[in-house]
Design a protein around this motif. Structure first.
Motif, PDB file in Angstrom:
ATOM      1  N   PHE A 231      34.857  28.533  44.848  1.00 29.35           N
ATOM      2  CA  PHE A 231      34.531  29.959  44.946  1.00 29.35           C
ATOM      3  C   PHE A 231      34.181  30.473  43.557  1.00 29.35           C
ATOM      4  CE2 PHE A 231      38.692  31.463  43.411  1.00 29.35           C
ATOM      5  CZ  PHE A 231      39.502  30.365  43.693  1.00 29.35           C
ATOM      6  N   SER A 233      33.983  32.338  40.066  1.00 31.35           N
ATOM      7  CA  SER A 233      34.968  32.871  39.141  1.00 31.35           C
ATOM      8  C   SER A 233      34.479  34.250  38.695  1.00 31.35           C
ATOM      9  CB  SER A 233      35.079  31.925  37.945  1.00 31.35           C
ATOM     10  OG  SER A 233      35.713  32.554  36.886  1.00 31.35           O
ATOM     11  N   THR A 236      36.804  39.803  41.109  1.00 29.55           N
ATOM     12  CA  THR A 236      37.522  39.983  42.377  1.00 29.55           C
ATOM     13  C   THR A 236      38.342  38.756  42.774  1.00 29.55           C
ATOM     14  OG1 THR A 236      35.484  39.302  43.475  1.00 29.55           O
ATOM     15  CG2 THR A 236      35.931  41.673  43.399  1.00 29.55           C
ATOM     16  N   THR A 237      38.059  37.599  42.165  1.00 29.82           N
ATOM     17  CA  THR A 237      38.834  36.415  42.560  1.00 29.82           C
ATOM     18  C   THR A 237      39.916  36.050  41.534  1.00 29.82           C
ATOM     19  OG1 THR A 237      37.225  34.919  41.531  1.00 29.82           O
ATOM     20  CG2 THR A 237      36.888  35.420  43.876  1.00 29.82           C
ATOM     21  N   LEU A 240      43.412  35.836  43.045  1.00 29.76           N
ATOM     22  CA  LEU A 240      43.550  34.651  43.894  1.00 29.76           C
ATOM     23  C   LEU A 240      43.781  33.411  43.030  1.00 29.76           C
ATOM     24  CD1 LEU A 240      43.303  33.162  46.636  1.00 29.76           C
ATOM     25  CD2 LEU A 240      40.842  32.995  46.185  1.00 29.76           C
ATOM     26  N   THR A 274      43.561  34.615  51.190  1.00 30.58           N
ATOM     27  CA  THR A 274      42.289  35.240  50.791  1.00 30.58           C
ATOM     28  C   THR A 274      42.044  36.508  51.601  1.00 30.58           C
ATOM     29  OG1 THR A 274      40.989  33.917  52.358  1.00 30.58           O
ATOM     30  CG2 THR A 274      41.237  33.037  50.138  1.00 30.58           C
ATOM     31  N   LEU A 279      39.235  39.196  50.423  1.00 29.62           N
ATOM     32  CA  LEU A 279      38.071  38.423  49.959  1.00 29.62           C
ATOM     33  C   LEU A 279      37.313  37.871  51.164  1.00 29.62           C
ATOM     34  CD1 LEU A 279      39.897  36.557  47.072  1.00 29.62           C
ATOM     35  CD2 LEU A 279      38.184  38.355  46.818  1.00 29.62           C
ATOM     36  N   LEU A 283      32.591  33.732  50.419  1.00 32.04           N
ATOM     37  CA  LEU A 283      32.759  33.349  49.011  1.00 32.04           C
ATOM     38  C   LEU A 283      33.164  31.889  48.860  1.00 32.04           C
ATOM     39  CD1 LEU A 283      34.768  36.269  47.331  1.00 32.04           C
ATOM     40  CD2 LEU A 283      32.370  35.662  46.967  1.00 32.04           C
ATOM     41  N   PHE A 284      33.706  31.315  49.969  1.00 32.87           N
ATOM     42  CA  PHE A 284      34.353  30.010  49.843  1.00 32.87           C
ATOM     43  C   PHE A 284      33.541  28.909  50.512  1.00 32.87           C
ATOM     44  CE2 PHE A 284      37.380  33.403  49.820  1.00 32.87           C
ATOM     45  CZ  PHE A 284      38.072  33.147  48.649  1.00 32.87           C
TER      46      PHE A 284
END
Ligand SMILES: Nc1ncnc2c1ncn2[C@@H]1O[C@H](COP(=O)(O)OP(=O)(O)OP(=O)(O)O)[C@@H](O)[C@H]1O
Ligand SMILES: [Mg+2]
Length: 305
Positions: A231, A233, A236-237, A240, A274, A279, A283-284
């Protein structure tokens, strides 16, 4: 066929090969996968009998490989990493020189040159000086020059460096055909895609040591995770990423996080997390592990760093 037992090679204070042991069976297409400076070309030059070892033993079909005894050298072909062609001469003249070096003469040599040129689609360029060839054409010629004497065993040292995708495919298909016809091949590369696509068995080499050896599936079982989630960087992550390090391995390259869950970490728990962080699933991406991941796991570095 080829056996290396505890082979060591030094250049002054630098140990280029450090106790390398491996065997290659007849008919195998074996990859030597490693980054710059790993020791791939050094290993090739020892097998080709071009340099003496500092320790250990190499044998080809039970015969010790030494720089003094040319018998093993003529039983194999070497496609060197650095082009070994005469740029001022044409394609045919180059092949003639290599053929004569291996003792071929007369009609036999002529036939072999014809076949070689045809095999790599260079027949219509036979009278052109090699210096006017593209890199891919030179690589193709460099390859067939090593095969004129019909060796049973071929060493290919990064034969596709600087080659466009079309020539690369032509080289792959030609090598795959020769292998199906019985040629045993050791192929060095720093591209995991090449090792995966072409080779039945792979040795991962770094700093002169074989770190892992086996088929692709055997190698991938050495990884302590079954898939990798990637995902971006981004801001917003961040939260996580901070939470994940407790449940597996997290690394970051080129703006991408790569998360490898520990075997006891459930993917469902990951996705619950997530979601709770708001999220979106897009994204993943999840991926089967690759040799790249194995290399990173074994060395802490990327194959192409
Ligand atoms: N003739 C030489 N003299 C001194 N050091 C050498 C020599 N040849 C290679 N080395 C060193 O030995 C190590 C292994 O080099 P080698 O050329 O075998 O690696 P490689 O895996 O083929 O790398 P690459 O992917 O860049 O071709 C490197 O640290 C290199 O600098
Ligand atoms: Mg090399």
């Amino acid at each position: 066929m080829l056996h290396l037992n505890q082979v060591t090679k030094r250049y002054g204070a630098l140990t280029a090969l450090d106790g390398v042991s491996l065997h290659v069976a007849p008919g195998e297409f074996f990859a030597l996968l490693g980054p710059n400076g790993a020791g791939k070309s050094t290993l090739m030059s020892l097998v080709a009998g071009l340099r003496p070892v500092d320790g250990g033993v190499l044998t080809l079909d039970g015969v010790a490989i030494t720089t003094a005894d040319p018998s093993t050298r003529v039983a194999l072909g070497l496609v060197p990493q650095h082009l070994a062609l005469y740029p001022e001469l044409n394609a045919e003249q180059n092949l003639r020189i290599f053929g004569e070096l291996y003792g071929l003469r007369g009609p036999l040599l002529r036939d072999r040159i014809e076949e070689a040129l045809a095999a790599v689609q260079l027949t219509d360029r036979r009278k052109d000086q090699v210096k006017t060839f593209s890199e891919g054409m030179q690589r193709r010629l460099n390859l067939v020059a090593a095969l004129l004497h019909r060796p049973k065993f071929l060493l290919c040292d990064e034969p596709t460096v600087g080659v466009d995708p079309q020539s690369r495919n032509a080289i792959f298909e030609y090598l795959a055909r020769l292998n199906r016809e019985g040629l045993t091949i050791v192929y060095s590369t720093h591209y995991m895609e090449e090792a995966t696509r072409l080779c039945s068995r792979i040795g991962i080499i770094d700093h002169g040591k074989i770190l892992a050896l086996g088929t692709l599936d055997e190698l991938l079982t050495k990884l302590p995770f079954e898939e990798e989630i990637r995902f971006p960087s981004v801001a917003t992550t961040t939260a996580l990423a901070a939470q994940l390090s407790a449940s597996g391995e997290l690394s970051t390259f080129d703006g991408t996080h790569r998360f490898r869950p520990r075997p006891d970490c459930k993917l469902s728990a990951f996705y619950t997390l997530t979601e709770s962080l708001g999220l979106p699933a897009r994204l993943f991406t999840s991926q089967r592990p690759t040799l790249e991941a194995l290399f990173l796991h074994l060395t802490g570095r990327n194959l192409r760093e």
